[in-house]
Design an enzyme around this catalytic site. Structure first.
Site, PDB file in Angstrom:
ATOM      1  N   ASN A   1      35.740  30.966  65.330  1.00  0.00           N
ATOM      2  CA  ASN A   1      36.722  31.987  65.712  1.00  0.00           C
ATOM      3  C   ASN A   1      37.224  31.710  67.128  1.00  0.00           C
ATOM      4  O   ASN A   1      36.441  31.365  68.011  1.00  0.00           O
ATOM      5  CB  ASN A   1      36.015  33.359  65.666  1.00  0.00           C
ATOM      6  CG  ASN A   1      36.958  34.518  65.840  1.00  0.00           C
ATOM      7  OD1 ASN A   1      38.017  34.571  65.212  1.00  0.00           O
ATOM      8  ND2 ASN A   1      36.590  35.470  66.692  1.00  0.00           N
TER       9      ASN A   1
ATOM     10  N   GLU B   1      34.965  31.195  70.341  1.00  0.00           N
ATOM     11  CA  GLU B   1      35.629  30.726  71.561  1.00  0.00           C
ATOM     12  C   GLU B   1      34.959  29.486  72.161  1.00  0.00           C
ATOM     13  O   GLU B   1      34.660  29.443  73.348  1.00  0.00           O
ATOM     14  CB  GLU B   1      35.719  31.869  72.583  1.00  0.00           C
ATOM     15  CG  GLU B   1      36.472  33.069  72.020  1.00  0.00           C
ATOM     16  CD  GLU B   1      36.498  34.280  72.948  1.00  0.00           C
ATOM     17  OE1 GLU B   1      35.999  34.180  74.080  1.00  0.00           O
ATOM     18  OE2 GLU B   1      37.034  35.318  72.529  1.00  0.00           O
TER      19      GLU B   1
ATOM     20  N   HIS C   1      45.256  37.916  69.597  1.00  0.00           N
ATOM     21  CA  HIS C   1      45.525  38.886  70.660  1.00  0.00           C
ATOM     22  C   HIS C   1      46.888  38.522  71.233  1.00  0.00           C
ATOM     23  O   HIS C   1      47.052  37.467  71.845  1.00  0.00           O
ATOM     24  CB  HIS C   1      44.469  38.795  71.768  1.00  0.00           C
ATOM     25  CG  HIS C   1      43.113  39.261  71.339  1.00  0.00           C
ATOM     26  ND1 HIS C   1      42.845  40.579  71.038  1.00  0.00           N
ATOM     27  CD2 HIS C   1      41.942  38.591  71.149  1.00  0.00           C
ATOM     28  CE1 HIS C   1      41.565  40.702  70.692  1.00  0.00           C
ATOM     29  NE2 HIS C   1      40.998  39.509  70.745  1.00  0.00           N
TER      30      HIS C   1
ATOM     31  N   GLU D   1      41.140  39.476  65.201  1.00  0.00           N
ATOM     32  CA  GLU D   1      41.071  40.403  66.345  1.00  0.00           C
ATOM     33  C   GLU D   1      42.463  40.827  66.787  1.00  0.00           C
ATOM     34  O   GLU D   1      42.738  40.975  67.983  1.00  0.00           O
ATOM     35  CB  GLU D   1      40.340  39.757  67.518  1.00  0.00           C
ATOM     36  CG  GLU D   1      38.943  39.277  67.204  1.00  0.00           C
ATOM     37  CD  GLU D   1      38.188  38.767  68.417  1.00  0.00           C
ATOM     38  OE1 GLU D   1      38.625  39.042  69.552  1.00  0.00           O
ATOM     39  OE2 GLU D   1      37.159  38.094  68.225  1.00  0.00           O
TER      40      GLU D   1
ATOM     41  N   ASP E   1      45.786  42.399  68.047  1.00  0.00           N
ATOM     42  CA  ASP E   1      46.399  43.550  68.708  1.00  0.00           C
ATOM     43  C   ASP E   1      47.635  43.078  69.449  1.00  0.00           C
ATOM     44  O   ASP E   1      47.834  41.885  69.660  1.00  0.00           O
ATOM     45  CB  ASP E   1      45.433  44.326  69.619  1.00  0.00           C
ATOM     46  CG  ASP E   1      44.612  43.464  70.554  1.00  0.00           C
ATOM     47  OD1 ASP E   1      45.029  42.312  70.831  1.00  0.00           O
ATOM     48  OD2 ASP E   1      43.571  43.932  71.037  1.00  0.00           O
TER      49      ASP E   1
HETATM   50  O1  9MR Z   1      36.031  44.526  72.419  1.00  0.00           O
HETATM   51  C1  9MR Z   1      35.012  43.928  73.187  1.00  0.00           C
HETATM   52  C2  9MR Z   1      34.830  44.733  74.461  1.00  0.00           C
HETATM   53  O2  9MR Z   1      34.367  46.033  74.192  1.00  0.00           O
HETATM   54  C3  9MR Z   1      33.866  44.013  75.365  1.00  0.00           C
HETATM   55  O3  9MR Z   1      33.782  44.707  76.597  1.00  0.00           O
HETATM   56  C4  9MR Z   1      34.393  42.600  75.582  1.00  0.00           C
HETATM   57  C5  9MR Z   1      33.603  41.873  76.636  1.00  0.00           C
HETATM   58  O4  9MR Z   1      32.827  40.845  76.270  1.00  0.00           O
HETATM   59  O5  9MR Z   1      34.430  41.927  74.327  1.00  0.00           O
HETATM   60  C6  9MR Z   1      35.381  42.501  73.510  1.00  0.00           C
HETATM   61  O6  9MR Z   1      35.560  41.778  72.314  1.00  0.00           O
HETATM   62  C7  9MR Z   1      35.999  40.430  72.442  1.00  0.00           C
HETATM   63  C8  9MR Z   1      35.523  39.686  71.221  1.00  0.00           C
HETATM   64  O7  9MR Z   1      34.167  39.850  71.060  1.00  0.00           O
HETATM   65  C9  9MR Z   1      35.875  38.207  71.309  1.00  0.00           C
HETATM   66  N1  9MR Z   1      37.259  37.981  71.562  1.00  0.00           N
HETATM   67  C10 9MR Z   1      37.834  38.758  72.650  1.00  0.00           C
HETATM   68  C11 9MR Z   1      37.509  40.247  72.479  1.00  0.00           C
HETATM   69  C12 9MR Z   1      38.202  41.063  73.533  1.00  0.00           C
HETATM   70  O8  9MR Z   1      37.686  40.748  74.804  1.00  0.00           O
END
Ligand code: 9MR
Length: 699
Positions: free
Chosen positions: A375, A332, A410, A439, A441
């Site tokens: 990513n 990101e 997402h 990722e 969903d």
């Molecule tokens: O799934 C992850 C969640 O459990 C955490 O609380 C969150 C907060 O930082 O991060 C989530 O995973 C993220 C991923 O690492 C990067 N892209 C977005 C995902 C969803 O927030």
């Protein structure tokens, strides 16, 4: 740990508190539809007996006492006052109450004490193992007032070893007094996973690995079984991030990451590493200067930050060098609203682009066998996609060892479209990079104001269609896409339950009881067996009968991509040009064998089976448009195919190409497709195949 029978005993005692009927959903397997059990309550605290019912203070100063001042129900509650720290509040030991691997719903009603006004409360758990404590939130910050009761509800699975485990309620900040009442702890008895449905990894065996992002709870019991059955790739959802692996400088913790990697090894799964560099979930110390103050943009701080980055990647990347096949090296980093497209994170403000260059360089050194990815989310949005393209092009031109682009994907039930997803992938092809869906969903919501406790059938139908549209694109570009990963395993646990607002979401292929949803059937190219049930696609959906239903030719499915007239020959197509361009070897006296067919039964259940077929063009001319024919010996009837269109007349099956895979290059080019079919008694493989009229070799 309690045994199942002791849990059942407590369950009987707790049956008065069944308040979670919203989570009871109808589920089905291909063979026996099962109805989800009701939730079972294992502990309640009403405080009506005048005691504290096992609750105690966490700190040394506060007072935890039974109170008649206010009550959620009845006449009593539990009051905590005289607090000296935000994390000190009422706590209840649950070590012998919960079963490891079971996900419980924690619920409590809370109210600020008279005169305390409005406070932010949250519910947390503390687990300890051999002297090391961990703290996790079960319910995030929730606004509570002194004018009424507010419910805090959340789910948590104890998945780690623990010699101490307790739940507690705390304030986010400050030391206000508050009441709690009517605590309950409940769980949904697990349903067995469906063992008689095709596994995702076999359906996509010829396309790409299929992955899920997981934590330790997903490695245990039924969830572990579901993970191992369907997935051949795994991503650590949080366990490999910086806050998990190096919470304190130079102190590395790998407990959860090691457990995930061990599971992957035991089940022959690939591991995606996620992630070395992110602006979130990075401990504060990383961005503090030599004096412990937040860094400013100086040369010394840049040197320090890059040194920390290098040390971190050397440690974590080195530890998993033999296990991780792809790393999200940076996550990101794009902000399409900046003219240069670069997110203004602390990483950027202190080091410019050098944090990205350093991260890839060091990652290549310590993990030379891993593919290295950049990513990001919203890469289907043109503005962001193009900024990402520019950055990757620049980095590659500089010689930065970047192998691929990760698309998080997402989305929700109406976004992004198949066309947007298509151009997302197509855009990056000229860069010659691998692409992975990292990722994925599909939220059932399109606005933050919606909230459902059970997913409406029409949302599940839309979700199935959305997933299908995306997978159509992934299959089309399978030569460019080297992995497709879901951000989670099943709807029982998803980050979307707390983002963008707190509400239950249902974004994955398996429901809260781990049963296949309409989206699963759409993705594998079959109709949900619950077609007449409440959570099924509409009868008009372009899907075939289920593997267990009696096949009906009239319910012929659409292939994953509608064949275009130009590229899709009819079933009666005459021999292709390749046949005439492929003369028999002179003097051999043996008819030409311009093709080879490998027919594999990848899954078989009581009434149905899944076949995968690989066609090899072994002739010297390209094939443009193909029809493969065989004859079944035992009455088998095809009722679905993907990457192709099927037709069957009696025992004679004709499979023709989809719009996008009509071309098979000469001298060894291959295409593959899959199908579902009924069978009964015997399921012999066909012994002869023709491609555009030419007899093919077997195997
Ligand atoms: O799934 C992850 C969640 O459990 C955490 O609380 C969150 C907060 O930082 O991060 C989530 O995973 C993220 C991923 O690492 C990067 N892209 C977005 C995902 C969803 O927030």
């Amino acid at each position: 740990m309690p045994t199942l029978s002791s849990r059942a005993g407590r369950a009987t005692l707790g049956l008065l508190m069944l308040t979670l009927s919203a989570l009871a959903v109808v589920v089905a397997s291909t063979s026996t539809p099962v109805r989800a059990a009701d939730p079972v309550t294992v502990l309640t605290s009403s405080f009506e007996d005048g005691t504290v019912q096992g609750w105690a203070r966490r700190g040394t100063a506060e007072l935890v006492e039974n109170s008649t001042a206010v009550a959620h129900a009845g006449t009593r509650s539990l009051l905590t006052s005289g607090r000296t720290a935000s994390w000190n509040g009422p706590s209840r030991d649950l070590l012998t109450t919960v079963t490891r691997g079971t996900r419980y719903t924690y619920s409590v009603w809370a109210r600020a004490a008279a005169g305390a006004g409005t406070v932010q409360l949250r519910m947390s758990v503390e687990r300890r193992w051999q002297g090391t404590a961990n703290y996790e939130q079960v319910v995030n910050s929730t606004t509570v007032t002194d004018g009424g009761w507010t419910q805090l509800t959340g789910g948590y699975t104890l998945a780690n070893d623990a010699d101490f485990f307790a739940v507690y309620v705390e304030t986010v900040s400050g030391t206000a007094s508050f009441h709690i009442d009517d605590f309950s702890l409940s769980y949904l008895p697990a349903s067995p996973i469906q063992t008689d449905i095709p596994s995702l990894k076999s359906v996509f065996a010829n396309d790409f690995p299929i992955g899920a992002a997981v934590g330790r709870p997903q490695l245990l019991a039924e969830r572990g079984q579901l993970l191992a059955k369907h997935f051949n790739s795994v991503t650590a959802g949080n366990a490999m991030k910086w806050d998990a692996t190096e919470p304190t400088e130079g102190v590395f913790t790998y407990t959860d990451a090691d457990a995930i990697v061990a599971f992957a090894r035991a089940n022959a799964m690939l591991v995606r590493g996620h992630t070395f560099v992110w602006h979130n979930q990075t401990p504060a110390w990383v961005f503090n200067d030599a004096n412990g103050q937040p860094m400013t943009a100086t040369a010394a701080n840049k040197t320090l930050l890059l040194a920390r980055l290098e040390a971190h990647i050397r440690a974590v990347g080195g530890r998993y060098a033999a296990d991780v096949s792809a790393w999200d090296v940076v996550n990101e980093v794009i902000d399409e609203n900046q003219s240069d497209g670069l997110r203004r994170s602390t990483w950027y403000t202190i080091t410019g682009l050098d944090y990205i260059r350093t991260a890839f360089r060091v990652a290549r050194q310590v993990a030379p066998n891993a593919k290295l990815f950049i990513n990001d989310y919203n890469t289907n949005v043109a503005a962001k996609r193009d900024k990402l393209y520019n950055l990757v092009a620049q980095l590659k031109a500089e010689g930065v060892p970047i192998d691929g682009v990760g698309h998080q994907q997402h989305g929700n039930i109406s976004w992004p479209t198949g066309a947007e997803t298509d151009s997302m992938i197509a855009t990056f092809i000229p860069l010659g990079v691998e692409q992975q869906i990292t990722e994925m969903d599909t939220s059932i919501y399109t606005s933050s104001s919606e909230s459902f406790t059970t997913p409406p059938a029409d949302r599940l139908t839309s979700q199935a269609a959305r997933y299908k549209a995306w997978f159509d694109v992934y299959r089309k570009y399978k030569a460019n896409i080297t992995s497709v990963t879901f951000w989670g395993l099943a709807d029982d646990e998803t980050w979307l339950d707390s983002y963008p607002v707190s509400r239950k979401d249902f974004p994955l292929l398996f429901d809260v009881q781990l049963q296949a949803k309409p989206a699963y059937w759409a993705v594998i190219g079959a109709a949900s067996p619950t077609a007449s049930g409440p959570a099924s696609p509409s009868a008009s959906a372009s899907a075939p009968p289920s593997p267990s239903a009696s096949p009906s030719r009239s319910a012929s499915p659409s292939p994953s991509v509608s064949p275009s007239p130009s590229a899709s020959p009819s079933a009666s197509v005459s021999p292709s040009p390749s046949a005439s361009a492929s003369p028999p070897p002179s003097g051999s006296g043996v008819p030409p064998v311009p093709c080879r067919v490998k027919y594999t039964v990848t899954n078989q259940w009581n009434t149905g089976f899944q076949g995968d077929v690989v066609i090899t063009n072994s002739g010297p001319a390209a094939v443009n448009g193909w029809a493969l024919r065989w004859t079944f010996a035992n009455g088998q009837v095809v009722n679905q195919s993907w990457s192709s269109t099927y037709a069957q007349s009696g025992a004679n099956v004709t499979i023709t190409n989809a719009a996008w895979n009509g071309a098979i290059v000469a001298n060894g080019g291959t295409v593959s497709f899959g199908f579902l079919s009924s069978w009964n008694g015997t399921n012999a493989k066909p012994t002869a195949f023709t491609l555009n009229g030419n007899t093919c070799a077997l195997g």
